[in-house]
Design a protein around this motif. Sequence first.
Motif, mmCIF file in Angstrom:
data_model
loop_
_atom_site.group_PDB
_atom_site.id
_atom_site.type_symbol
_atom_site.label_atom_id
_atom_site.label_comp_id
_atom_site.label_asym_id
_atom_site.label_seq_id
_atom_site.Cartn_x
_atom_site.Cartn_y
_atom_site.Cartn_z
ATOM 1 N N UNK A 1 0.844 -1.189 0.000
ATOM 2 C CA UNK A 1 0.000 0.000 0.000
ATOM 3 C C UNK A 1 0.882 1.243 0.000
ATOM 4 N N UNK A 2 0.562 2.186 -0.890
ATOM 5 C CA UNK A 2 1.292 3.448 -0.981
ATOM 6 C C UNK A 2 0.270 4.572 -0.924
ATOM 7 N N UNK A 3 0.423 5.477 0.042
ATOM 8 C CA UNK A 3 -0.533 6.570 0.188
ATOM 9 C C UNK A 3 0.144 7.915 0.212
ATOM 10 N N UNK A 4 -0.633 8.947 -0.130
ATOM 11 C CA UNK A 4 -0.191 10.335 -0.018
ATOM 12 C C UNK A 4 -1.208 11.103 0.812
ATOM 13 N N UNK A 5 -0.730 11.917 1.753
ATOM 14 C CA UNK A 5 -1.583 12.786 2.567
ATOM 15 C C UNK A 5 -2.610 11.960 3.352
ATOM 16 N N UNK B 1 3.957 2.307 2.352
ATOM 17 C CA UNK B 1 4.767 3.501 2.112
ATOM 18 C C UNK B 1 3.889 4.732 2.289
ATOM 19 N N UNK B 2 4.366 5.674 3.092
ATOM 20 C CA UNK B 2 3.604 6.882 3.401
ATOM 21 C C UNK B 2 4.340 8.093 2.844
ATOM 22 N N UNK B 3 3.677 8.848 1.977
ATOM 23 C CA UNK B 3 4.247 10.044 1.379
ATOM 24 C C UNK B 3 3.577 11.273 1.994
ATOM 25 N N UNK B 4 4.306 11.992 2.840
ATOM 26 C CA UNK B 4 3.792 13.195 3.493
ATOM 27 C C UNK B 4 2.440 12.908 4.156
ATOM 28 N N UNK B 5 2.478 12.065 5.133
ATOM 29 C CA UNK B 5 1.266 11.625 5.834
ATOM 30 C C UNK B 5 0.527 12.802 6.456
ATOM 31 N N UNK C 1 7.134 -0.139 7.417
ATOM 32 C CA UNK C 1 6.614 1.132 6.933
ATOM 33 C C UNK C 1 7.769 2.002 6.452
ATOM 34 N N UNK C 2 7.618 2.558 5.258
ATOM 35 C CA UNK C 2 8.555 3.535 4.699
ATOM 36 C C UNK C 2 7.884 4.902 4.717
ATOM 37 N N UNK C 3 8.622 5.936 5.120
ATOM 38 C CA UNK C 3 8.098 7.302 5.090
ATOM 39 C C UNK C 3 8.957 8.178 4.190
#
Length: 302
Positions: free
Chosen positions: A106-110, A131-135, A237-239
Motif C-alpha cells: 500500500x502506498x498513500x499520499x496525505x 509507504x507513506x508520502x507526506x502523511x 513502513x517507509x516514510x
Amino acid sequence: MITNEPTVTSPSSQIWQWRGYPIRYQTAGTQGSIVLLIHGLGASSDHWRKSIPVLAENHRVYAIDLIGFGQSAKPKPSESLNYRFETWGQQIADFCREVIQAPVFLVGNSIGCLVALQATVINPQQVIAVALLDCALRLQHERKLKGIRRLTFPWVQKLLLSPAIGHFFFAKLAQPQVIRKALLKAYARHEAVTDELVEILLKPAQHPGAADVFLSFITHSKGVLPEDLLPEITCPVLMLWGTEDSFEPIAQGRELAKFPAVKEFIPLEGVGHCPQDEAPELVNPILRKWLAQHEQPEASTI
C-alpha cells in the motif's frame, strides 16, 4: 529499428461495485508483486499518473478513487456511509479481498496514508508493507488544536454545516484560480502546477455531491490520528517527506518515524506535499527499491 527504451504501460480504467456504489480504479502491469496507490484529499487515482507507468514496468499496479472523490460515486453522507478513515480503510480492505485477491503493497499520499494504515489495521494479513508520502498529521483534530484556535475552529465548522453557507463556501473553492493557488502553496516546485493538474482536481469537484463529501470531512475533528494507528502496524513502513511541505511540517513527520514499524524515513529536499506528482524522478526509484527489498514472490492469496 530496435531500441532499448522501456515500454510505457498505459493504465486501464475500470469500475468496481462497492456497497452498491460504482468505484473507479486504474490498473497497469502484468507481472511482479502488487501495489495499490491511494490518493489524498480532493485528488484521485490520476494524481499517480507519473508513478503508475514506471512502477508497472516490474509490478502489477492498482490506483483507486476513494468513494467521494475522483470518478467514484459521491453519495450523500449518512449514518451507514460517512466520509471517515474507517470507511475508506474498509473500502481498501474490501478492494484487496474482492478485486486483487492477493497480498499487496500500500502506498498513500496525505490522507491516503491514514487510509492505508487503517486498511492495514483492519486486515494486516493482506498487506506486505506500507509507504507513506507526506502523511496527513490532522492538525485540525480536536486533540491538536491549541489556544484561540481550540475555541474558534469548532464555530467555523458549525457554520459550514449550514447547507447554504457550506455549499457557498465550497463553490468558491471549486474554481480554477483557487485550486491553482492552493496547489502553488502545496507544491514547492511551482512548474509542476500545470493546467492538467488543475483540471484533475477541478472536474471531480464539479460533480453533484462533491460539496457534501468535502464538508462532511472538514467538519469532523475526531477519529484516528497516525500516532493512533502506527503502534498497531506490524509490517514494515517507509516514510517519504518533502522538506518544504507547508501543510504537514517535516519536523512533526519525523516524530512519527520513532514508531517501531517505521523502518526508514527519507526527506525529499526542496519538495512539497505531493512528491509523487511534484518530484516523480525522486519518488519512483525509492519506491521501486523498497518494493524489491520486501518482495514476496510466492505470496499466497488472501
